[in-house]
Every structure is written in C-alpha cells, then in structure tokens.
Design a protein around this motif. Sequence first.
Motif, PDB file in Angstrom:
ATOM      1  N   LEU A 112     -29.277 -20.079  22.010  1.00 38.12           N
ATOM      2  CA  LEU A 112     -29.742 -18.871  21.778  1.00 38.12           C
ATOM      3  C   LEU A 112     -28.569 -18.288  21.138  1.00 38.12           C
ATOM      4  CD1 LEU A 112     -31.403 -18.107  25.275  1.00 38.12           C
ATOM      5  CD2 LEU A 112     -32.439 -18.118  22.813  1.00 38.12           C
ATOM      6  N   HIS A 113     -27.237 -18.601  21.675  1.00 41.29           N
ATOM      7  CA  HIS A 113     -25.962 -17.964  20.904  1.00 41.29           C
ATOM      8  C   HIS A 113     -25.846 -18.275  19.528  1.00 41.29           C
ATOM      9  CE1 HIS A 113     -23.465 -15.655  23.903  1.00 41.29           C
ATOM     10  NE2 HIS A 113     -24.080 -16.646  24.775  1.00 41.29           N
ATOM     11  N   ASP A 114     -26.233 -19.738  19.323  1.00 42.82           N
ATOM     12  CA  ASP A 114     -26.295 -20.328  17.845  1.00 42.82           C
ATOM     13  C   ASP A 114     -26.989 -19.373  16.972  1.00 42.82           C
ATOM     14  OD1 ASP A 114     -24.445 -22.062  18.633  1.00 42.82           O
ATOM     15  OD2 ASP A 114     -25.801 -23.679  18.629  1.00 42.82           O
ATOM     16  N   LYS A 115     -28.318 -19.021  17.653  1.00 45.60           N
ATOM     17  CA  LYS A 115     -29.028 -18.297  16.784  1.00 45.60           C
ATOM     18  C   LYS A 115     -28.677 -16.807  16.501  1.00 45.60           C
ATOM     19  CE  LYS A 115     -33.345 -20.873  17.814  1.00 45.60           C
ATOM     20  NZ  LYS A 115     -34.830 -20.835  18.176  1.00 45.60           N
ATOM     21  N   LEU A 116     -28.091 -16.135  17.512  1.00 47.18           N
ATOM     22  CA  LEU A 116     -27.395 -14.915  17.321  1.00 47.18           C
ATOM     23  C   LEU A 116     -26.204 -14.851  16.271  1.00 47.18           C
ATOM     24  CD1 LEU A 116     -27.511 -13.395  21.001  1.00 47.18           C
ATOM     25  CD2 LEU A 116     -28.715 -12.462  18.857  1.00 47.18           C
ATOM     26  N   TRP A 117     -25.520 -15.840  16.323  1.00 47.79           N
ATOM     27  CA  TRP A 117     -24.529 -16.136  15.375  1.00 47.79           C
ATOM     28  C   TRP A 117     -25.147 -16.252  14.032  1.00 47.79           C
ATOM     29  CZ3 TRP A 117     -21.503 -19.464  19.390  1.00 47.79           C
ATOM     30  CH2 TRP A 117     -21.186 -18.696  20.338  1.00 47.79           C
ATOM     31  N   ALA A 118     -26.184 -16.978  13.806  1.00 46.12           N
ATOM     32  CA  ALA A 118     -26.822 -17.266  12.729  1.00 46.12           C
ATOM     33  C   ALA A 118     -27.172 -15.902  11.817  1.00 46.12           C
ATOM     34  CB  ALA A 118     -28.137 -18.243  12.656  1.00 46.12           C
ATOM     35  N   VAL A 119     -27.825 -14.947  12.741  1.00 41.62           N
ATOM     36  CA  VAL A 119     -28.157 -13.748  12.296  1.00 41.62           C
ATOM     37  C   VAL A 119     -26.622 -12.896  11.877  1.00 41.62           C
ATOM     38  CG1 VAL A 119     -28.881 -11.339  12.689  1.00 41.62           C
ATOM     39  CG2 VAL A 119     -30.015 -13.276  13.645  1.00 41.62           C
ATOM     40  N   VAL A 120     -25.683 -13.021  12.480  1.00 44.93           N
ATOM     41  CA  VAL A 120     -24.307 -12.338  12.260  1.00 44.93           C
ATOM     42  C   VAL A 120     -23.903 -13.037  10.735  1.00 44.93           C
ATOM     43  CG1 VAL A 120     -21.868 -12.315  12.921  1.00 44.93           C
ATOM     44  CG2 VAL A 120     -23.710 -11.686  14.578  1.00 44.93           C
ATOM     45  N   GLU A 121     -23.970 -14.292  10.672  1.00 49.58           N
ATOM     46  CA  GLU A 121     -23.680 -14.771   9.444  1.00 49.58           C
ATOM     47  C   GLU A 121     -24.411 -14.443   8.381  1.00 49.58           C
ATOM     48  OE1 GLU A 121     -22.873 -18.949   9.323  1.00 49.58           O
ATOM     49  OE2 GLU A 121     -23.070 -19.321  11.539  1.00 49.58           O
ATOM     50  N   GLU A 122     -25.802 -14.091   8.572  1.00 49.84           N
ATOM     51  CA  GLU A 122     -26.407 -13.581   7.681  1.00 49.84           C
ATOM     52  C   GLU A 122     -26.224 -12.269   7.154  1.00 49.84           C
ATOM     53  OE1 GLU A 122     -31.158 -12.239   7.171  1.00 49.84           O
ATOM     54  OE2 GLU A 122     -30.711 -13.835   8.464  1.00 49.84           O
ATOM     55  N   LEU A 123     -25.803 -11.331   8.199  1.00 55.67           N
ATOM     56  CA  LEU A 123     -25.358 -10.136   7.940  1.00 55.67           C
ATOM     57  C   LEU A 123     -23.792  -9.949   7.069  1.00 55.67           C
ATOM     58  CD1 LEU A 123     -26.504  -8.415  11.244  1.00 55.67           C
ATOM     59  CD2 LEU A 123     -27.277  -7.963   8.815  1.00 55.67           C
ATOM     60  N   ASN A 124     -23.231 -10.929   7.703  1.00 55.15           N
ATOM     61  CA  ASN A 124     -21.729 -11.058   7.014  1.00 55.15           C
ATOM     62  C   ASN A 124     -21.949 -11.495   5.662  1.00 55.15           C
ATOM     63  OD1 ASN A 124     -19.056 -11.306   7.048  1.00 55.15           O
ATOM     64  ND2 ASN A 124     -19.063 -13.471   7.736  1.00 55.15           N
ATOM     65  N   HIS A 125     -22.875 -12.349   5.198  1.00 54.60           N
ATOM     66  CA  HIS A 125     -22.863 -12.676   3.968  1.00 54.60           C
ATOM     67  C   HIS A 125     -23.492 -11.710   2.941  1.00 54.60           C
ATOM     68  CE1 HIS A 125     -23.434 -15.192   0.364  1.00 54.60           C
ATOM     69  NE2 HIS A 125     -24.706 -14.935   0.347  1.00 54.60           N
ATOM     70  N   THR A 126     -24.641 -11.107   3.391  1.00 51.97           N
ATOM     71  CA  THR A 126     -25.442 -10.031   2.953  1.00 51.97           C
ATOM     72  C   THR A 126     -24.470  -8.811   2.555  1.00 51.97           C
ATOM     73  OG1 THR A 126     -27.268 -10.904   3.914  1.00 51.97           O
ATOM     74  CG2 THR A 126     -27.488  -8.927   2.773  1.00 51.97           C
ATOM     75  N   LEU A 127     -23.706  -8.348   3.748  1.00 50.72           N
ATOM     76  CA  LEU A 127     -23.190  -7.084   3.552  1.00 50.72           C
ATOM     77  C   LEU A 127     -21.442  -6.946   3.171  1.00 50.72           C
ATOM     78  CD1 LEU A 127     -25.088  -5.478   6.619  1.00 50.72           C
ATOM     79  CD2 LEU A 127     -25.488  -5.235   4.079  1.00 50.72           C
ATOM     80  N   ASN A 128     -21.234  -8.282   3.053  1.00 53.65           N
ATOM     81  CA  ASN A 128     -19.819  -8.461   2.930  1.00 53.65           C
ATOM     82  C   ASN A 128     -18.970  -7.875   3.991  1.00 53.65           C
ATOM     83  OD1 ASN A 128     -20.072  -9.930   0.320  1.00 53.65           O
ATOM     84  ND2 ASN A 128     -20.584  -7.865  -0.641  1.00 53.65           N
ATOM     85  N   LEU A 129     -19.078  -8.326   4.974  1.00 58.41           N
ATOM     86  CA  LEU A 129     -18.436  -7.732   6.314  1.00 58.41           C
ATOM     87  C   LEU A 129     -16.886  -8.279   6.601  1.00 58.41           C
ATOM     88  CD1 LEU A 129     -21.365  -7.820   8.822  1.00 58.41           C
ATOM     89  CD2 LEU A 129     -20.510  -5.649   7.400  1.00 58.41           C
ATOM     90  N   SER A 130     -16.660  -9.208   5.603  1.00 56.20           N
ATOM     91  CA  SER A 130     -15.262 -10.128   5.825  1.00 56.20           C
ATOM     92  C   SER A 130     -15.109 -10.531   7.353  1.00 56.20           C
ATOM     93  CB  SER A 130     -14.525  -9.115   5.179  1.00 56.20           C
ATOM     94  OG  SER A 130     -14.513  -8.682   4.031  1.00 56.20           O
ATOM     95  N   LEU A 131     -16.151 -10.943   7.895  1.00 55.83           N
ATOM     96  CA  LEU A 131     -15.950 -11.578   9.226  1.00 55.83           C
ATOM     97  C   LEU A 131     -15.628 -13.146   9.184  1.00 55.83           C
ATOM     98  CD1 LEU A 131     -18.937  -9.829  11.087  1.00 55.83           C
ATOM     99  CD2 LEU A 131     -16.543  -9.356  11.170  1.00 55.83           C
ATOM    100  N   ASP A 132     -14.788 -13.551   9.768  1.00 56.42           N
ATOM    101  CA  ASP A 132     -14.201 -14.866   9.668  1.00 56.42           C
ATOM    102  C   ASP A 132     -14.643 -15.666  10.902  1.00 56.42           C
ATOM    103  OD1 ASP A 132     -12.244 -13.896  11.328  1.00 56.42           O
ATOM    104  OD2 ASP A 132     -10.611 -14.461  10.148  1.00 56.42           O
ATOM    105  N   ASN A 133     -15.150 -15.057  12.021  1.00 63.31           N
ATOM    106  CA  ASN A 133     -15.526 -15.583  13.118  1.00 63.31           C
ATOM    107  C   ASN A 133     -16.854 -15.207  13.602  1.00 63.31           C
ATOM    108  OD1 ASN A 133     -15.904 -16.648  15.754  1.00 63.31           O
ATOM    109  ND2 ASN A 133     -14.086 -15.502  16.818  1.00 63.31           N
ATOM    110  N   THR A 134     -17.881 -16.042  13.604  1.00 69.15           N
ATOM    111  CA  THR A 134     -19.138 -15.780  13.941  1.00 69.15           C
ATOM    112  C   THR A 134     -19.423 -15.569  15.441  1.00 69.15           C
ATOM    113  OG1 THR A 134     -20.090 -17.812  13.411  1.00 69.15           O
ATOM    114  CG2 THR A 134     -19.864 -16.226  11.720  1.00 69.15           C
ATOM    115  N   ALA A 135     -18.626 -16.089  16.471  1.00 67.24           N
ATOM    116  CA  ALA A 135     -18.672 -15.888  17.581  1.00 67.24           C
ATOM    117  C   ALA A 135     -18.406 -14.530  18.070  1.00 67.24           C
ATOM    118  CB  ALA A 135     -17.783 -16.781  18.404  1.00 67.24           C
TER     119      ALA A 135
END
Length: 107
Positions: free
Chosen positions: A33-56
């Motif tokens: 479940l955490h992996d699936k949530l973090w995949a959404v964060v990765e998607e947002l990070n990539h799409t919106l250029n959030l500059s997040l280096d940790n998806t946890a």
Amino acid sequence: MNRFDDLMQRVKLLNAQLGPVEHHLGSELRQLLHDKLWAVVEELNHTLNLSLDNTALDLTADGDRLRIHFWSEDGELNIFIDRSFTVQRDKRDPTTGSVGPMRTPRA
C-alpha cells in the motif's frame, strides 16, 4: 472522471486500506500500500516538477486538495496540490511552530 479526481480517489482508497495495517511494520500488505501511494507521489513529482528526491512521504487527501507531508533539513514541509494542479508549499518553523509559505531560493 478527470485526472485530479482519479488521483484523489486513489489516495483516499489507499489511505483507507492502509489504516488497519499502519502499525504492522513487517506486513507485506502495508508495504504494498505504501509503495502504491509513493508511486502516486512519484507521478506528481514528475508531472509537476516538485523536486522531491525522496518518495517515502505521506500523501493524503486534505479537503479538496492533495497534501504531501514530509520532513527535510528545512523542517516540516507540506505541499498542497489543488484541482487545477496549482502547487502551494508551506513550511513549519521548528523553533517557533509558525506555518508559512516556503520561500524558494533565488538563483
């Protein structure tokens, strides 16, 4: 259904499923479940250029916005994403507890 509503629904469903197993640290279901949530964060990070280096990070629905909550050397940070995919960053000052917009350093 538009993209934002799809993301919001996925986040709410994953967090609802995560609730009962949140404290089961060795649980494969919890990790999935955490992996699936973090995949959404990765998607947002990539799409919106959030500059997040940790998806946890913690991703939740906060009213009609998505909220990514995390800690960094700057303190406690929240990124709010609204229906139009506008991004607002807030930082809690660890010394005073006050919350305000995060300043982006100038180049």
